[in-house]
Design an enzyme around this catalytic site. Structure first.
Site, PDB file in Angstrom:
ATOM      1  N   THR A  13      31.555  26.595  40.847  1.00 13.15           N
ATOM      2  CA  THR A  13      32.747  26.356  41.650  1.00 13.15           C
ATOM      3  C   THR A  13      32.326  26.064  43.082  1.00 13.15           C
ATOM      4  O   THR A  13      31.297  26.570  43.547  1.00 13.15           O
ATOM      5  CB  THR A  13      33.702  27.571  41.625  1.00 13.15           C
ATOM      6  OG1 THR A  13      34.806  27.303  42.493  1.00 13.15           O
ATOM      7  CG2 THR A  13      33.025  28.846  42.071  1.00 13.15           C
ATOM      8  N   ASP A  74      38.533  27.989  34.580  1.00 12.09           N
ATOM      9  CA  ASP A  74      39.614  27.037  34.756  1.00 12.09           C
ATOM     10  C   ASP A  74      40.900  27.787  34.455  1.00 12.09           C
ATOM     11  O   ASP A  74      40.924  28.659  33.569  1.00 12.09           O
ATOM     12  CB  ASP A  74      39.450  25.835  33.817  1.00 12.09           C
ATOM     13  CG  ASP A  74      40.242  24.636  34.333  1.00 12.09           C
ATOM     14  OD1 ASP A  74      40.108  24.317  35.530  1.00 12.09           O
ATOM     15  OD2 ASP A  74      40.993  24.027  33.560  1.00 12.09           O
ATOM     16  N   ASP A 163      52.277  31.580  42.936  1.00 17.88           N
ATOM     17  CA  ASP A 163      52.582  33.012  42.965  1.00 17.88           C
ATOM     18  C   ASP A 163      54.044  33.359  43.296  1.00 17.88           C
ATOM     19  O   ASP A 163      54.616  34.253  42.667  1.00 17.88           O
ATOM     20  CB  ASP A 163      51.648  33.737  43.950  1.00 17.88           C
ATOM     21  CG  ASP A 163      50.267  33.974  43.349  1.00 17.88           C
ATOM     22  OD1 ASP A 163      50.105  33.770  42.128  1.00 17.88           O
ATOM     23  OD2 ASP A 163      49.350  34.363  44.093  1.00 17.88           O
ATOM     24  N   HIS A 188      45.494  37.118  34.977  1.00 18.27           N
ATOM     25  CA  HIS A 188      44.824  36.385  33.903  1.00 18.27           C
ATOM     26  C   HIS A 188      43.303  36.348  34.117  1.00 18.27           C
ATOM     27  O   HIS A 188      42.534  36.476  33.184  1.00 18.27           O
ATOM     28  CB  HIS A 188      45.397  34.970  33.842  1.00 18.27           C
ATOM     29  CG  HIS A 188      45.543  34.315  35.191  1.00 18.27           C
ATOM     30  ND1 HIS A 188      46.179  34.936  36.245  1.00 18.27           N
ATOM     31  CD2 HIS A 188      45.116  33.120  35.681  1.00 18.27           C
ATOM     32  CE1 HIS A 188      46.145  34.144  37.300  1.00 18.27           C
ATOM     33  NE2 HIS A 188      45.505  33.045  36.995  1.00 18.27           N
TER      34      HIS A 188
END
Ligand code: IMP
Length: 202
Positions: A13, A74, A163, A188
């Site tokens: 990333t 992802d 959010d 998650h």
């Protein structure tokens, strides 16, 4: 299954926030993390139509360029009334010629929900996939979900992305209103990491 303790791992990333978040989660396990940016790696195109496919693209690319085990994630928001959209296009919905704008992306979500004619509750989930690819080609993925529903209007100024319109199941505050520590315990990404930890560190 492969154990990760003691390895040098590339985090595929270029996002500094993700890098430090993942680095912190791995810190107790003697994993030395190095960012794809630090190694001068490019960003591969995410051409798959699933989180798993795109996480694997990023991890495979970082592994092939560095020769080290690589991890990528992802994630995105899946809304049932929209057939799973925005899904892998969650970030794209916020891209405009003027820059990133999640306010506009959330308005689009609301507009499409109204157009869908579907009744509330608008069930949805955040979905995260972590992928690890080893130099010998061994690959493994871990999924994490956070179930909830879309609410309107937006609530809260905390967090990022979608959010403010995501109300996690069993809570009375959106991710935008919740304290970050609480969000991180039910997210998650945390769920995917818990799976990874159980498999790779125990
Ligand atoms: P990526 O995993 O960095 O590709 O992010 C995908 C997109 O999903 C982000 O840009 C956000 O739009 C959305 N997303 C993923 N996780 C979250 C979250 O925890 N809160 C809000 N939006 C999220």
């Amino acid at each position: 299954m492969r154990h990760l303790s003691g390895t040098r791992l590339v985090l595929a990333t270029h996002n500094a926030g993700k890098l430090s978040e993942i680095g912190e989660l791995l810190a107790p396990f003697q994993v030395e993390c190095v960012g794809a940016g630090e190694l001068g790696l490019a960003v591969p195109e995410e051409t798959e139509d699933s989180f798993e496919g795109n996480a694997l693209i990023k991890a495979r690319y970082a592994m092939s360029k560095s020769g080290l085990p690589a991890m990528a994630d992802d994630s995105g928001l899946e809304i049932d009334a929209l057939g799973g959209k925005p899904g892998v296009h969650s970030a794209d919905w916020a891209e405009f010629s003027s820059g990133r704008d999640f306010g506009k992306a959330m308005h689009r979500v609301h507009g499409e929900l109204l157009l869908s004619g579907k009744e509330r509750p608008w069930l949805a989930r955040f979905h995260c996939v972590l992928a690890i690819v080893w130099p010998d080609g061994f690959e493994t993925t871990f999924h994490g979900l956070c179930e909830g529903q879309i609410v309107w209007p937006m609530r809260g100024l905390r967090g990022h992305g979608y959010d403010p319109i995501f109300l996690p199941a069993g809570m009375d505050k959106t991710f935008g209103e919740l304290d970050g520590v609480v969000k991180n315990r039910i997210s998650h990404r945390f769920a995917a990491f818990e799976r990874l930890k159980r498999v790779c560190f125990t």
